[in-house]
Write a protein that holds these residues in place. Structure first.
Motif: not given
Length: 77
Positions: A11-39
């Motif tokens: 989800x992003x209101x703008x590219x600078x504040x992008x927040x991951x919400x879901x990961x498709x890993x080998x085609x399997x959707x997994x919800x992101x429970x927490x963003x522990x760190x970004x850099x």
């Protein structure tokens, strides 16, 4: 870098504040429970946006983006 097909949906209101919400890993959707760190990281002359994510199934991963997404590391719980 691990050889898995990965896509991060965010989800992003703008590219600078992008927040991951879901990961498709080998085609399997997994919800992101927490963003522990970004850099930002310089790797081989490329500037990458990196995230450490805790997924809803308890797995923790690190991903990076330089155009496309890469699964960099699977961390222990």
């Amino acid at each position: 870098r691990l050889e898995h097909e990965i896509e991060v949906r965010a989800y992003a209101g703008g590219r600078a504040d992008e927040v991951p919400r879901e990961v498709l890993w080998d085609g399997r959707p997994l919800r992101v429970a927490d963003v522990e760190r970004s850099w930002l990281e310089d790797r081989d002359g490329h500037r990458l946006q990196c995230f450490r994510l805790r997924l809803a199934d308890g797995q923790r991963i690190e991903v990076s983006r330089d155009g496309g997404w890469t699964l960099d590391r699977v961390l222990s719980g």
